[in-house]
Design a protein around this motif. Structure first.
Motif, short mmCIF file in Angstrom:
data_model
loop_
_atom_site.label_atom_id
_atom_site.label_comp_id
_atom_site.label_asym_id
_atom_site.label_seq_id
_atom_site.Cartn_x
_atom_site.Cartn_y
_atom_site.Cartn_z
N GLU A 171 0.83 -1.21 0.00
CA GLU A 171 0.00 0.00 0.00
C GLU A 171 0.86 1.26 0.00
OE1 GLU A 171 -2.59 -0.35 3.33
OE2 GLU A 171 -4.06 -1.59 2.26
N LEU A 172 1.95 1.24 0.74
CA LEU A 172 2.85 2.39 0.80
C LEU A 172 3.48 2.67 -0.57
CD1 LEU A 172 4.64 1.77 4.21
CD2 LEU A 172 3.01 3.59 3.69
N HIS A 173 3.58 1.65 -1.40
CA HIS A 173 4.19 1.81 -2.71
C HIS A 173 3.15 1.88 -3.83
CE1 HIS A 173 7.48 0.36 -0.20
NE2 HIS A 173 8.30 0.91 -1.07
N GLY A 174 1.90 1.99 -3.46
CA GLY A 174 0.83 2.06 -4.45
C GLY A 174 0.27 3.45 -4.63
N ARG A 175 0.91 4.45 -4.04
CA ARG A 175 0.41 5.82 -4.16
C ARG A 175 1.58 6.79 -4.07
NH1 ARG A 175 -1.37 4.10 1.10
NH2 ARG A 175 -0.22 5.15 2.78
N ASP A 176 1.31 8.03 -4.43
CA ASP A 176 2.28 9.11 -4.24
C ASP A 176 1.55 10.31 -3.65
OD1 ASP A 176 0.86 10.11 -6.40
OD2 ASP A 176 2.54 10.03 -7.81
N SER A 228 0.08 12.61 -5.24
CA SER A 228 -0.92 13.13 -6.17
C SER A 228 -2.33 12.70 -5.77
CB SER A 228 -0.62 12.61 -7.59
OG SER A 228 -0.97 11.25 -7.71
N HIS A 229 -3.30 13.17 -6.54
CA HIS A 229 -4.70 12.81 -6.31
C HIS A 229 -5.08 11.55 -7.09
CE1 HIS A 229 -4.74 14.88 -10.14
NE2 HIS A 229 -5.93 14.41 -10.39
N HIS A 230 -4.14 10.95 -7.81
CA HIS A 230 -4.46 9.79 -8.65
C HIS A 230 -4.72 8.55 -7.79
CE1 HIS A 230 -3.64 11.97 -12.30
NE2 HIS A 230 -2.49 12.38 -11.80
N ALA A 231 -5.53 7.66 -8.34
CA ALA A 231 -5.98 6.48 -7.60
C ALA A 231 -4.82 5.56 -7.24
CB ALA A 231 -7.01 5.71 -8.42
N THR A 232 -4.95 4.93 -6.07
CA THR A 232 -3.95 3.98 -5.60
C THR A 232 -4.01 2.68 -6.41
OG1 THR A 232 -4.03 4.86 -3.36
CG2 THR A 232 -3.22 2.61 -3.59
N SER A 233 -2.85 2.10 -6.68
CA SER A 233 -2.76 0.80 -7.34
C SER A 233 -1.57 0.06 -6.74
CB SER A 233 -2.58 0.96 -8.85
OG SER A 233 -2.43 -0.29 -9.48
N LEU A 234 -1.83 -1.05 -6.08
CA LEU A 234 -0.78 -1.74 -5.33
C LEU A 234 0.08 -2.63 -6.24
CD1 LEU A 234 -2.68 -0.84 -3.05
CD2 LEU A 234 -2.26 -3.03 -1.94
N PRO A 235 1.40 -2.61 -6.03
CA PRO A 235 2.24 -3.58 -6.72
C PRO A 235 2.02 -4.97 -6.13
CG PRO A 235 3.53 -2.42 -5.08
CD PRO A 235 2.16 -1.78 -5.07
N ASP A 236 2.40 -6.00 -6.88
CA ASP A 236 2.33 -7.36 -6.34
C ASP A 236 3.48 -7.64 -5.39
OD1 ASP A 236 0.04 -8.38 -7.93
OD2 ASP A 236 1.38 -8.03 -9.62
N ILE A 237 4.63 -7.04 -5.69
CA ILE A 237 5.86 -7.31 -4.94
C ILE A 237 6.61 -5.99 -4.75
CG2 ILE A 237 7.98 -8.69 -4.86
CD1 ILE A 237 6.76 -10.32 -7.23
N VAL A 238 7.23 -5.82 -3.59
CA VAL A 238 8.14 -4.70 -3.36
C VAL A 238 9.52 -5.28 -3.05
CG1 VAL A 238 8.66 -2.65 -2.00
CG2 VAL A 238 6.27 -3.28 -2.45
N VAL A 239 10.54 -4.80 -3.77
CA VAL A 239 11.90 -5.27 -3.53
C VAL A 239 12.77 -4.10 -3.10
CG1 VAL A 239 11.79 -7.28 -5.03
CG2 VAL A 239 12.46 -5.07 -5.98
N PHE A 240 13.79 -4.40 -2.29
CA PHE A 240 14.68 -3.38 -1.73
C PHE A 240 16.12 -3.74 -2.09
CE2 PHE A 240 10.87 -3.56 0.83
CZ PHE A 240 10.57 -2.24 1.11
N PRO A 241 16.59 -3.36 -3.28
CA PRO A 241 17.96 -3.69 -3.69
C PRO A 241 18.99 -2.94 -2.86
CG PRO A 241 16.98 -2.17 -5.25
CD PRO A 241 15.88 -2.57 -4.31
N HIS A 242 20.19 -3.55 -2.75
CA HIS A 242 21.30 -2.92 -2.05
C HIS A 242 22.40 -2.47 -3.00
CE1 HIS A 242 20.24 -5.31 1.89
NE2 HIS A 242 19.36 -4.37 1.60
N SER A 243 22.35 -2.90 -4.26
CA SER A 243 23.45 -2.64 -5.18
C SER A 243 22.95 -2.65 -6.62
CB SER A 243 24.53 -3.72 -5.03
OG SER A 243 24.00 -4.99 -5.43
N THR A 244 23.83 -2.18 -7.52
CA THR A 244 23.52 -2.24 -8.95
C THR A 244 23.32 -3.68 -9.39
OG1 THR A 244 24.81 -0.22 -9.35
CG2 THR A 244 24.38 -1.66 -11.25
N ALA A 245 24.14 -4.59 -8.85
CA ALA A 245 24.01 -6.01 -9.19
C ALA A 245 22.63 -6.54 -8.82
CB ALA A 245 25.11 -6.82 -8.51
#
Length: 459
Positions: A29-34, A36-53
């Motif tokens: 939910e935190l990653h499904g909005r900004d 703006s006034h635009h409607a929320t849309s949830l991603p299926d997965i959230v990933v947190f990379p540590h590096s370019t690799a």
């Protein structure tokens, strides 16, 4: 969740630590909005990379699975730029927040995309340096590059695109490229920095940014100039620029917004169209600029002008400008802020702002006009209930009117917020046949349309 998504989660957890991959609903939910006034849309997965690799491996998996990927900074965008409207994977760059190198002798800094503007400036201050792009929000530098952010200092130092010397970009298939070098200029090859800055994550993910920085000015003076009308205030700015005065910032706040600023900040500024100004430089030269500016403003019926050299007083002044969005939100509980922007040539800025005020009054929504009038960019702040179809229709109609007015006068539908979702429908009008060139570039770099699909234009 479909079997396909479950398989992608398993693949991601084979290459990343378990805690770097989340399907938790609250996180999604935190990653499904900004902002703006635009409607929320949830991603299926959230990933947190540590590096370019990590980013390269994530995109290789997404590319093979044909699943959408949306880069995410802190969610401060204003046109739905980071909302994953086709779900998929949201890549949160908050863990990639290291300042990699500061090169004072070259006036350059290399950072990861999750570094925020305030984080960078805190470190640069130790070297007598500053990063100048100031969009108001404490956005990430990766996100600021993605939308070609600007802000209050653009009139003096330029926008985000002007600060980028090099980008490390991971393309849709996981390939890692660099778009520039450390050199101050180059005539070699296509200008890839200009292509990727402002691409809103539709061409790749930024994993490193090499940026220009500047020395902190010896003296800084801020001031307020009050005018009878918006037209006279904007005309005074045009005269100021034509005179060659190097102003550090010049911001317009209309009468309605000054009212909200006073209420929110408990100040007692005159509630008339006001220019917020800042001059940078050495003491003698800056004083001459202030005297010249004062004389120019008097020619446009400026009723009062006051300057502050004390740091606390300057900060209080600019806080009133930067907090305007929150001032409106606080004044209209239960409403949502819609912030939109256009950019026009300076010569038609006054008439465009007056037209926007007329249209705002006509639709009957509460709001005000503010802007970076030194470069022709201004914002409309509207308060509405997104669940109220009539109010949303009025806001959309207002936005349509000011965008079309700007485009007919050689302007742009957005000066700094980006296209995202909200300004997509104006791309053909603004760019004409050039839009086909943009789509060709997108198809070449992202043939499966996985990079932030449904933004800027549709394929």
């Amino acid at each position: 969740m479909t079997i396909g998504i479950e398989q992608i989660v398993n693949q991601l957890r084979n290459i990343l630590a378990y805690e770097q991959v989340s399907t938790n609903e609250t996180v999604r939910e935190l990653h499904g909005r900004d902002e703006s006034h635009h409607a929320t849309s949830l991603p299926d997965i959230v990933v947190f990379p540590h590096s370019t690799a990590d980013v390269s491996a994530i995109l290789q998996i997404a590319h093979a699975a044909r699943v959408a990927v949306v880069p995410f900074g802190v969610g401060s965008s204003l046109e739905g730029n980071a909302i994953p409207i086709e779900q998929g994977i949201s890549i949160d760059f908050s863990k990639m927040n290291t300042i990699l190198d500061i090169r004072p002798e070259d006036l350059l800094v290399k950072v990861q995309p999750g570094v925020t503007r305030s984080q960078l400036n805190k470190e640069l201050k130790k070297h007598g340096l500053q990063f100048t792009v100031d969009p108001g929000a404490d956005a990430t530098l990766g996100g600021m590059a993605a939308t070609n952010a600007s802000g209050t200092t653009a009139v003096r130092y330029g926008v985000m695109r002007d600060q980028v010397r090099d980008l490390e970009v991971v393309l849709a298939d996981g390939t890692v490229i660099h778009t520039g070098s450390l050199a101050a200029k180059s005539s070699s090859g296509y200008h890839l920095n200009g292509l990727f800055v402002g691409s809103e994550g539709t061409l790749g993910c930024f994993t490193e940014l090499t940026l220009k920085v500047y020395g902190i000015p010896e003296f800084v003076t801020a001031g307020r100039a009050v005018f009878p009308t918006v037209g006279e205030a904007v005309s005074a700015v045009a005269a100021l620029l034509q005179a060659g005065i190097m102003v550090g910032r010049v911001e317009l706040v209309d009468e309605a917004s000054m009212v909200q600023a006073n209420i929110y900040n408990e100040t007692s500024y005159e509630e008339k169209p006001t220019l917020f100004l800042e001059f940078h430089g050495n003491e003698t030269g800056m004083q001459e600029d202030i005297e010249f500016a004062t004389a120019i403003f008097e020619d446009f019926n400026c009723s009062s002008i006051a300057f502050e050299t004390d740091n606390a007083a300057r900060n209080k002044l600019w806080e009133a400008r930067h907090s305007l969005a929150y001032a409106y939100i606080h004044a209209y509980p239960g409403k949502k802020l819609m912030s939109t922007d256009v950019c026009v040539p300076i010569s038609v800025l006054a008439e465009t702002i007056l037209y926007a005020r007329k249209q705002l009054d006509a639709v009957g929504l509460a709001g005000g006009l503010v802007g970076h009038v030194g470069d022709g960019n201004f914002h409309a702040l509207l308060m509405l209930d997104p669940a109220n179809a009539e109010e949303q229709a009025k806001a959309d109609r207002f936005n349509e009117h000011i965008v079309q007015y700007a485009l007919l006068r050689g302007g742009s539908c957005t000066g700094e917020h980006g296209v995202g979702i909200g300004k997509m429908k104006y791309q053909a009008t603004e760019h004409g046949a050039s839009l086909l060139v943009m789509k060709s570039i997108k198809a070449a770099l992202d043939p499966h349309n996985i990079m932030n699909p449904g933004k800027i234009f549709t394929m």
